[in-house]
Structure formats: C-alpha cells, structure tokens
Motif scaffolding. Structure first.
Motif, short mmCIF file in Angstrom:
data_model
loop_
_atom_site.label_atom_id
_atom_site.label_comp_id
_atom_site.label_asym_id
_atom_site.label_seq_id
_atom_site.Cartn_x
_atom_site.Cartn_y
_atom_site.Cartn_z
N ALA A 1 0.83 -1.20 0.00
CA ALA A 1 0.00 0.00 0.00
C ALA A 1 0.87 1.25 0.00
CB ALA A 1 -0.92 -0.01 1.22
N THR A 2 2.03 1.17 0.66
CA THR A 2 2.94 2.32 0.73
C THR A 2 3.37 2.77 -0.66
OG1 THR A 2 3.77 1.54 2.86
CG2 THR A 2 5.12 3.13 1.69
N ALA A 3 3.78 1.83 -1.50
CA ALA A 3 4.23 2.17 -2.85
C ALA A 3 3.13 2.84 -3.65
CB ALA A 3 4.73 0.92 -3.57
N ARG B 1 -6.49 2.30 -4.63
CA ARG B 1 -5.95 0.94 -4.59
C ARG B 1 -5.18 0.73 -3.28
NH1 ARG B 1 -6.53 -4.14 -4.74
NH2 ARG B 1 -4.67 -5.33 -5.33
N ALA B 2 -4.45 1.76 -2.85
CA ALA B 2 -3.77 1.68 -1.56
C ALA B 2 -4.79 1.50 -0.44
CB ALA B 2 -2.94 2.93 -1.32
N ASP B 3 -5.89 2.24 -0.51
CA ASP B 3 -6.93 2.15 0.52
C ASP B 3 -7.57 0.76 0.52
OD1 ASP B 3 -8.21 3.34 2.64
OD2 ASP B 3 -9.68 4.41 1.43
N GLU B 4 -7.77 0.19 -0.65
CA GLU B 4 -8.32 -1.17 -0.74
C GLU B 4 -7.40 -2.17 -0.05
OE1 GLU B 4 -8.82 -1.83 -4.87
OE2 GLU B 4 -10.73 -0.75 -5.00
N LEU B 5 -6.11 -2.02 -0.26
CA LEU B 5 -5.16 -2.92 0.40
C LEU B 5 -5.20 -2.76 1.91
CD1 LEU B 5 -2.13 -2.62 -2.05
CD2 LEU B 5 -3.48 -4.68 -1.60
N VAL B 6 -5.32 -1.52 2.37
CA VAL B 6 -5.43 -1.29 3.82
C VAL B 6 -6.65 -2.01 4.37
CG1 VAL B 6 -5.84 0.46 5.59
CG2 VAL B 6 -4.18 0.90 3.76
N ARG B 7 -7.77 -1.88 3.68
CA ARG B 7 -9.00 -2.53 4.13
C ARG B 7 -8.89 -4.06 4.10
NH1 ARG B 7 -13.30 1.13 4.11
NH2 ARG B 7 -12.81 3.12 3.13
N ALA B 8 -8.03 -4.55 3.22
CA ALA B 8 -7.86 -5.99 3.09
C ALA B 8 -6.81 -6.54 4.05
CB ALA B 8 -7.47 -6.34 1.65
N GLY B 9 -6.28 -5.70 4.91
CA GLY B 9 -5.36 -6.18 5.94
C GLY B 9 -3.92 -5.74 5.79
N LYS C 1 -2.11 -2.84 6.48
CA LYS C 1 -2.15 -1.52 7.11
C LYS C 1 -0.88 -0.72 6.86
CE LYS C 1 -5.51 -2.56 10.71
NZ LYS C 1 -5.81 -2.53 12.17
N LEU C 2 -1.07 0.59 6.81
CA LEU C 2 0.03 1.52 6.64
C LEU C 2 0.51 2.02 7.99
CD1 LEU C 2 -1.59 3.66 3.81
CD2 LEU C 2 0.51 2.34 3.55
N ARG C 3 1.76 2.45 8.01
CA ARG C 3 2.23 3.19 9.18
C ARG C 3 1.43 4.47 9.29
NH1 ARG C 3 7.90 4.90 9.41
NH2 ARG C 3 7.35 5.24 11.59
N GLU C 4 1.41 5.05 10.50
CA GLU C 4 0.56 6.21 10.74
C GLU C 4 0.86 7.36 9.78
OE1 GLU C 4 1.03 8.11 14.50
OE2 GLU C 4 -0.93 9.09 14.39
N ALA C 5 2.13 7.65 9.56
CA ALA C 5 2.48 8.75 8.67
C ALA C 5 1.95 8.51 7.26
CB ALA C 5 4.00 8.95 8.64
N MET C 6 2.12 7.29 6.76
CA MET C 6 1.65 7.00 5.41
C MET C 6 0.13 7.03 5.33
SD MET C 6 4.38 6.89 3.73
CE MET C 6 3.58 6.53 2.17
N ALA C 7 -0.54 6.62 6.41
CA ALA C 7 -2.00 6.70 6.45
C ALA C 7 -2.45 8.16 6.35
CB ALA C 7 -2.52 6.05 7.73
N TYR C 8 -1.71 9.03 7.01
CA TYR C 8 -1.99 10.47 6.94
C TYR C 8 -1.85 10.97 5.50
CZ TYR C 8 -1.33 15.51 7.85
OH TYR C 8 -1.42 16.88 7.84
N TYR C 9 -0.74 10.61 4.85
CA TYR C 9 -0.51 11.07 3.49
C TYR C 9 -1.53 10.50 2.52
CZ TYR C 9 3.90 12.75 5.36
OH TYR C 9 4.84 13.41 6.11
#
Length: 255
Positions: free
Chosen positions: A90-92, A121-129, A131-139
């Motif tokens: 998700a980070t990439a 697509r990054a958000d879909e991956l987060v929802r699928a398990g 998860k991003l680090r907090e900073a990347m979730a913010y961005y």
C-alpha cells in the motif's frame, strides 16, 4: 465556476519521509481506517502480518529520490514497477499517487483522476489487511483530499478530511483544507472556525510528530489571503477574519 486553484506541492507529501522511516516494524503505530465504503476487489485477506508488504529500502530509494527531486516521470515508472513486483505494498501506491498528482506535465484534473485511482488501490489494500504506518496513512488521506479538491468535489474531500481530523486533530493542514471544503459549501462560519484552529495550532507550534515541517502563522495568513475558496469569506467575513488574524498576531509564538 471553478473555485479550486493549482497549489504548490504540499510539504506533507509522502516523499518527504525518510525512506528508512517507512519500513514497518512491530513498534510502528498503525494508521486509522478510511471512510466506510462498499466492499472492493481487495476484500480478501492480504498481508499475513497485517501490514503493508513493502519493498526493501534499497529498492525504494531510487524511486523516492526521483520523487523528492521532482523527476515525476522517472518516479512514476519506478514506483509502477514496484507496485507490480510488490502487489501488497500500500505504501508504494501512496507514493505513486503523489508522483502522479504533482506532475505538472500532466493535465491538472486528469492527474487528480489518475492519482485517485492509485490512492484508492492503496486504501483497498489497507481494508484488506495491509495496514500503513501512521504517517503514510496520513498522506493517503490528505492525498485523496487534495485530489478531490482539485476536482471540486467537496463532499468526497470532506469524507477524507473527517477521518484525518478525528485521527490527527493537531494538524493545522487538516483544518486548513477543511476550511476550504466548508467555504466551497458556502458554510462560512465553519470555514472561519477551521481557519481559527489552523492559526491556533500554528501559533502553538503543534503538529503530528511525524510531520517534519511546521508552517509558521504568517505562512497560513498568506495562504488564507490568496486561497481561491476563501474569496467570499474575505469579503463577507472581512471584519471577523481580520480580528482573528490580529488576535493571533498579538500572541507570543510558542518556543
């Protein structure tokens, strides 16, 4: 009528993180989930460790260096290759969204459309398990908000910013862009309230710890004087806005 204007690249794009700081570890704080939505194609459980499966630092560095140097076409190619090699990163995909969104060689709105696709697509991956680090979730949340504002979609931007405000109420930037949304909706009282939060946080020098840059109070004053969404506010609430600025100018800046 379009109210959004083309802004300089925000200082909080994901690329301004040091690459070594983006790699997940057991001590990293996980980011919050995004706005509630329908099930996606990534609804199956991914990422057995529960975090984004990212490339090693050595593989990330060339792409992030290109992004920091504003060599967006190069960054897009390198990050695109990484998303294919590491489909559960998700980070990439957040970085790829940034590389597309701020590419001035692309059409302004078309770049937002393409960036939204990568961010989602990054958000879909987060929802699928994954998860991003907090900073990347913010961005991720802020990247989506910027892109939706560029497309004059205040409702969609508001949904992303609502998550951001709940998770990072100490971010002046979140309140500033929430003010933009409120003014787009012609809710000038809410717009002024968010601007007050922005000025207060700037004066107190409060920010999320992962943000490396702190904008001064004067920086926010200048932006408020030129932001296109605030045109009506500057006329109809001129006295209140002037009083607000004078009040914060009179306060000593926190050390």
């Amino acid at each position: 009528m379009r109210l959004s204007v083309k802004l300089a690249r925000p200082v909080t794009t994901a690329a301004w993180l040091i690459v070594v700081g983006t790699q997940p570890s057991c001590k990293d704080k996980e980011g919050p989930p995004g706005p509630v939505g329908s099930a996606s194609s990534a609804s199956l459980v991914r990422c057995p460790r529960g975090v984004s499966v990212d490339p090693p630092k050595a593989e990330f560095r060339p792409a992030i260096s290109a992004l920091q140097d504003q060599r967006y076409a190069v960054a897009q190619k390198l990050l695109g290759n990484l998303t294919e090699k590491y489909p559960d990163s998700a980070t990439a995909r957040v970085w790829l969204g940034d590389a597309v969104l701020y590419d001035e060689d692309k059409a302004y709105v078309a770049a937002a459309d393409d960036a939204i696709r990568h961010y989602k697509r990054a958000d879909e991956l987060v929802r699928a398990g994954c998860k991003l680090r907090e900073a990347m979730a913010y961005y991720l949340r802020m990247g989506l908000a910027y892109a939706y504002l560029r497309k004059d979609l205040p409702g969609a931007a508001e949904a992303e910013l609502a998550v951001a405000i709940e998770s990072w109420p100490e971010s002046a930037e979140v309140h500033y862009h929430s003010a933009r949304v409120a003014c787009l909706r012609n809710d000038q009282d809410a717009c002024l309230k968010h601007l007050e939060h922005t000025f207060q946080l700037a004066q107190q020098r409060v920010r999320p710890l992962f943000l490396r840059v702190h904008r001064s109070l004067d920086d926010w004053f200048v932006r408020a004087e030129t932001q296109s969404e605030f045109a009506s506010l500057r006329v109809q609430k001129a006295r209140e806005l002037a009083q607000l600025k004078e009040r914060y100018r009179a306060l000593p800046e926190a050390p």
